[in-house]
Write an enzyme that holds these catalytic residues in place. Structure first.
Site, short mmCIF file in Angstrom:
data_model
loop_
_atom_site.label_atom_id
_atom_site.label_comp_id
_atom_site.label_asym_id
_atom_site.label_seq_id
_atom_site.Cartn_x
_atom_site.Cartn_y
_atom_site.Cartn_z
N GLY A 34 -46.97 -9.05 5.20
CA GLY A 34 -47.79 -8.69 4.27
C GLY A 34 -48.09 -9.20 2.86
N THR A 41 -39.57 -13.57 -0.75
CA THR A 41 -38.79 -13.50 -1.48
C THR A 41 -38.66 -15.04 -1.93
OG1 THR A 41 -37.94 -11.21 -1.56
CG2 THR A 41 -37.24 -13.35 -3.09
N GLY A 140 -36.12 -7.88 4.11
CA GLY A 140 -35.74 -8.21 2.57
C GLY A 140 -35.36 -7.57 1.66
N ALA A 177 -25.24 -10.84 -16.39
CA ALA A 177 -24.57 -12.32 -16.19
C ALA A 177 -24.68 -12.67 -14.65
CB ALA A 177 -23.49 -13.14 -16.78
N GLY A 178 -25.32 -12.63 -14.20
CA GLY A 178 -25.12 -13.12 -12.78
C GLY A 178 -26.61 -13.81 -12.66
N VAL A 179 -26.45 -14.29 -11.12
CA VAL A 179 -26.46 -15.70 -10.81
C VAL A 179 -28.52 -15.88 -11.25
CG1 VAL A 179 -27.25 -17.74 -8.79
CG2 VAL A 179 -25.88 -14.95 -8.47
N ILE A 180 -29.86 -14.29 -11.35
CA ILE A 180 -30.58 -15.19 -11.34
C ILE A 180 -30.87 -14.85 -12.92
CG2 ILE A 180 -32.30 -13.20 -11.90
CD1 ILE A 180 -32.35 -12.51 -9.38
N HIS A 441 -17.01 -45.24 -4.13
CA HIS A 441 -17.32 -45.37 -5.60
C HIS A 441 -18.26 -46.04 -5.46
CE1 HIS A 441 -15.58 -46.19 -9.04
NE2 HIS A 441 -15.92 -46.92 -9.03
P1 FAD Z 1 -37.23 -12.05 1.57
O1 FAD Z 1 -37.21 -13.00 1.37
O2 FAD Z 1 -37.61 -10.94 1.17
O3 FAD Z 1 -38.10 -11.80 3.41
C1 FAD Z 1 -38.72 -10.93 3.46
C2 FAD Z 1 -40.45 -10.49 3.59
O4 FAD Z 1 -41.06 -9.59 5.25
C3 FAD Z 1 -41.22 -10.29 2.49
O5 FAD Z 1 -42.31 -11.26 2.58
C4 FAD Z 1 -42.32 -8.93 2.41
O6 FAD Z 1 -43.29 -8.87 1.71
C5 FAD Z 1 -41.76 -9.25 4.11
N1 FAD Z 1 -41.71 -7.82 4.18
C6 FAD Z 1 -41.06 -6.51 3.60
N2 FAD Z 1 -41.87 -5.34 4.40
C7 FAD Z 1 -42.37 -5.54 5.01
C8 FAD Z 1 -42.85 -5.19 6.25
N3 FAD Z 1 -43.47 -3.82 6.80
N4 FAD Z 1 -44.41 -5.55 6.65
C9 FAD Z 1 -43.77 -6.81 6.57
N5 FAD Z 1 -43.54 -7.62 6.10
C10 FAD Z 1 -42.63 -7.04 5.42
N6 FAD Z 1 -31.03 -17.42 -2.24
C11 FAD Z 1 -30.30 -18.14 -2.35
O7 FAD Z 1 -30.07 -18.30 -1.32
N7 FAD Z 1 -30.42 -19.74 -3.49
C12 FAD Z 1 -31.73 -19.66 -4.47
O8 FAD Z 1 -30.93 -20.58 -4.92
C13 FAD Z 1 -31.62 -18.45 -4.46
N8 FAD Z 1 -32.07 -18.07 -5.71
C14 FAD Z 1 -33.01 -16.88 -5.74
C15 FAD Z 1 -33.93 -16.69 -7.42
C16 FAD Z 1 -34.77 -15.46 -7.33
C17 FAD Z 1 -35.40 -15.54 -8.21
C18 FAD Z 1 -34.37 -14.68 -5.69
C19 FAD Z 1 -35.55 -12.98 -6.50
C20 FAD Z 1 -33.48 -14.67 -5.23
C21 FAD Z 1 -32.91 -15.72 -5.20
N9 FAD Z 1 -32.43 -15.51 -3.53
C22 FAD Z 1 -31.94 -17.68 -3.22
C23 FAD Z 1 -32.18 -15.11 -3.04
C24 FAD Z 1 -33.37 -15.34 -1.65
O9 FAD Z 1 -34.64 -14.98 -2.24
C25 FAD Z 1 -33.02 -14.32 -0.54
O10 FAD Z 1 -31.36 -13.87 -0.55
C26 FAD Z 1 -33.82 -13.97 0.13
O11 FAD Z 1 -35.26 -14.02 0.24
C27 FAD Z 1 -33.66 -13.06 1.86
O12 FAD Z 1 -33.67 -13.65 3.35
P2 FAD Z 1 -34.73 -12.93 3.53
O13 FAD Z 1 -35.67 -13.08 4.98
O14 FAD Z 1 -33.79 -11.70 4.07
O15 FAD Z 1 -36.02 -11.76 3.10
P1 NAI Z 2 -25.72 -10.45 -9.38
O1 NAI Z 2 -25.43 -9.07 -8.67
O2 NAI Z 2 -25.49 -11.81 -9.58
O3 NAI Z 2 -25.69 -9.95 -11.18
C1 NAI Z 2 -25.96 -8.40 -11.67
C2 NAI Z 2 -25.29 -8.46 -12.10
O4 NAI Z 2 -25.40 -7.42 -13.93
C3 NAI Z 2 -23.78 -8.42 -12.95
O5 NAI Z 2 -22.74 -9.35 -13.84
C4 NAI Z 2 -23.60 -7.43 -12.82
O6 NAI Z 2 -22.18 -6.59 -13.69
C5 NAI Z 2 -24.59 -6.67 -14.59
N1 NAI Z 2 -24.56 -5.80 -14.27
C6 NAI Z 2 -25.11 -4.59 -13.31
N2 NAI Z 2 -25.60 -3.22 -14.48
C7 NAI Z 2 -25.21 -4.12 -16.04
C8 NAI Z 2 -25.86 -2.37 -16.96
N3 NAI Z 2 -25.84 -1.68 -16.76
N4 NAI Z 2 -25.23 -2.91 -18.32
C9 NAI Z 2 -25.34 -4.95 -18.39
N5 NAI Z 2 -25.11 -5.93 -17.15
C10 NAI Z 2 -24.63 -5.06 -16.24
O7 NAI Z 2 -27.38 -9.80 -9.40
P2 NAI Z 2 -28.94 -10.79 -9.85
O8 NAI Z 2 -28.34 -11.64 -10.80
O9 NAI Z 2 -29.75 -9.68 -10.23
O10 NAI Z 2 -29.14 -11.74 -8.29
C11 NAI Z 2 -29.57 -10.64 -6.80
C12 NAI Z 2 -29.47 -11.91 -6.29
O11 NAI Z 2 -29.81 -12.88 -6.23
C13 NAI Z 2 -28.15 -11.66 -5.84
O12 NAI Z 2 -27.51 -11.83 -4.89
C14 NAI Z 2 -28.23 -13.57 -5.44
O13 NAI Z 2 -27.34 -13.02 -4.01
C15 NAI Z 2 -29.16 -13.61 -5.01
N6 NAI Z 2 -29.43 -14.76 -5.77
C16 NAI Z 2 -28.81 -16.22 -5.64
C17 NAI Z 2 -29.71 -17.21 -6.39
C18 NAI Z 2 -28.57 -18.71 -6.10
O14 NAI Z 2 -28.52 -18.47 -4.59
N7 NAI Z 2 -28.23 -19.23 -7.10
C19 NAI Z 2 -30.54 -17.30 -7.38
C20 NAI Z 2 -31.31 -15.63 -8.04
C21 NAI Z 2 -30.94 -15.10 -7.30
#
Ligand code: FAD
Ligand code: NAI
Length: 462
Positions: A34, A41, A140, A177-180, A441
């Protein structure tokens, strides 16, 4: 006759990879997306744009803090935020167009629009209903907020807003203080914002190795990030261009506030399945909103599968991709497999943090006897040359068999180094197998070998 063998709903890393593999296996495949661009994402508002901003701001940090030490003197670069965002958008564009190219190359039909499943074997996009023998849900996830917080994506933002702020704020409160929180918090701290992270638990990055958590928090602290730990955020109030975050300290229930120009809510993500019509179809769901699947990613309705962030497990792009490939194999009548015990997790801050397999806490809980081989990057010549001697590699191996059970790294290129251990674990390697392998190395990888040596007779440079 069905219009397609497979229709994948969602064009993120799970969905697009699944669609390409299905087509490669000879199945007539369509992918419904869509958004205006493919990649989900991850490519549009996740992995890729965040890494572009992390790269740009890491480069700035190097120029400001380390160039002069290396004899590179002169004016530090100034930040042109508009140009930095344009660079990030260009990186997104190159990647999303790349997926479009791969779809054409592999003859995957992109059905543009939002899809729903009116009945098993049917996918509706717009006014058209397409028939398919198999349907894969790869829709997603979306950010999940907290009660008492209204996201406007302007000054109270999720990661999506944080990737496109109109200007660099003077101050930012990061909730979680998670990944994002830590990746985006690092970006803005390097750009000069005063960043305060408010975290519910007593340690950052829940689930990570305890020693890594402590070292990581200390290093981020030195980089200027402030932490308020053990604090449950109660709400955010916006008035006169300022946001006030109220939190309750868990230790004594006392309430306090912290103000900031921008608040980033990073408290996790939740599966996105809105509008698919799953309830009417009778697709069973998990308690926390994920689509329930069996060992072959099939839902409770025959012929409908689900993968990626929409199902249980870590919300990671590579986990979604692996499931995408595996479910394609299953649908094609082959044997699809994902080894959930060997999925690496990486945080792309400086230093990077990476882990795979079990943590010490998990092994203790399982009552499994293990040994620890640890090596500090201080003993690694290459790391010291790039000002990244802080951090370590920790390998956990079975006490009896020496088989590698887990690895936790904080240090330079940790996100690349971890894969040596992933491959080792896939092959059932012992720590000694890594220790006996010649490593070039001077490389950061030598630290991995030294940690493996430390599981046996001892590291050399410790
Ligand atoms: P998504 O990537 O969410 O894709 C789902 C897609 O489905 C979307 O484009 C959506 O528009 C579409 N969709 C939904 N419903 C419909 C529908 N009904 N019809 C048509 N289309 C639809 N993960 C990592 O491994 N490394 C990272 O460095 C990392 N960094 C991240 C940073 C941020 C800021 C965020 C938010 C996430 C990050 N992630 C990272 C997590 C990663 O983006 C997701 O785990 C991953 O995108 C999941 O893939 P997916 O295909 O399941 O879903
Ligand atoms: P997260 O689950 O990593 O961290 C959320 C944090 O918020 C936790 O530490 C939790 O204890 C805290 N929290 C929850 N409720 C709270 C409250 N009321 N007050 C204060 N703290 C609170 O989630 P995040 O960072 O939003 O990431 C979402 C997903 O995206 C993760 O599952 C991660 O796997 C994915 N992601 C992966 C990346 C990577 O692989 N480098 C980068 C960014 C996202």
């Amino acid at each position: 006759m069905a219009d397609f063998d497979v229709i994948v709903i969602g064009g993120g890393p799970g969905g697009y990879v699944c669609a390409i593999r299905c087509a490669q296996l000879g199945l007539k495949t369509a992918c419904v997306e869509g958004r205006e661009t493919l990649g989900g994402t991850c490519l549009n508002v996740g992995c890729i744009p965040s890494k572009a901003l992390l790269h740009a701001t890491h480069s700035l940090h190097e120029a400001e803090h380390n160039f002069a030490k290396m004899g590179l003197k002169g004016k530090s670069p100034s930040v042109d935020w508009t140009q930095m965002l344009a660079y990030k958008d260009d990186v997104i564009g190159q990647n999303t167009k790349g997926i479009e190219f791969l779809f054409k190359k592999n003859k995957v039909t992109w059905l543009k629009g939002w899809g729903s499943i009116p009945a098993a074997g049917q996918v509706k996009v717009g006014d058209e209903v397409h028939n398919a023998r198999s349907i894969v849900i790869a829709t997603g996830s979306e950010p999940s907020s907290l009660p008492g917080i209204e996201i406007d994506e302007k000054t109270v933002v999720t990661s999506t807003g944080a990737l496109a702020l109109p200007k660099v704020p003077k101050s930012m409160v990061v909730i979680g203080a998670g990944v994002i929180g830590l990746e985006m918090g690092s970006v803005y701290a390097r750009l000069g914002a005063e960043v305060t992270v408010v975290e519910f638990l007593d340690a950052i990055t829940p689930g990570m190795d305890g020693e890594v958590q402590k070292t990581f928090q200390r290093i981020l602290g030195k980089q200027g990030l402030k932490f308020i730990m053990g604090a449950a955020v109660q709400g955010v109030k916006t008035a006169k261009g300022k946001n006030t975050v109220t939190y309750k300290l868990r230790k004594d229930d006392s309430e306090a506030t912290v103000e900031a120009e921008v608040v980033l809510v990073a408290t996790g993500r939740k599966p996105y399945t809105d509008g698919l019509g799953l309830e009417a179809l009778g697709v069973e769901m998990e308690k926390r909103g994920q689509v329930k699947t069996d060992d072959h990613w099939q839902t409770s309705v025959k012929g409908i599968y689900a993968i990626g962030d929409a199902i249980t497990g870590p919300m990671l792009a590579h986990k979604a991709e692996d499931e995408g490939m595996a479910v394609a194999e299953v649908i094609a009548g082959k044997h699809g497999h994902v080894n959930y015990g060997v999925i690496p997790g990486v945080i792309y801050t400086t230093p990077e943090v990476a882990s795979v397999g079990k943590t010490e806490d998990q092994l203790k809980e399982e009552g499994r006897a293990y040994k620890v081989g640890k090596f500090s990057f201080m003993g690694n010549g290459r790391a010291k040359a790039v000002f990244q001697g802080e951090g370590f590699v920790k390998i956990l191996a079975d006490k009896e068999t020496d088989r590698i059970l887990g690895c936790h790294i904080i240090g330079p290129s940790a996100g690349e180094l971890i894969h040596e251990i992933c491959v080792g674990m896939e092959f059932g390697a012992a720590a000694e197998d890594i220790a006996l392998t010649c490593h070039a190395h001077p490389t950061f990888s030598e630290a991995v070998r030294e940690a493996a040596l430390a599981c046996g007779d001892g590291a050399i440079h410790a």
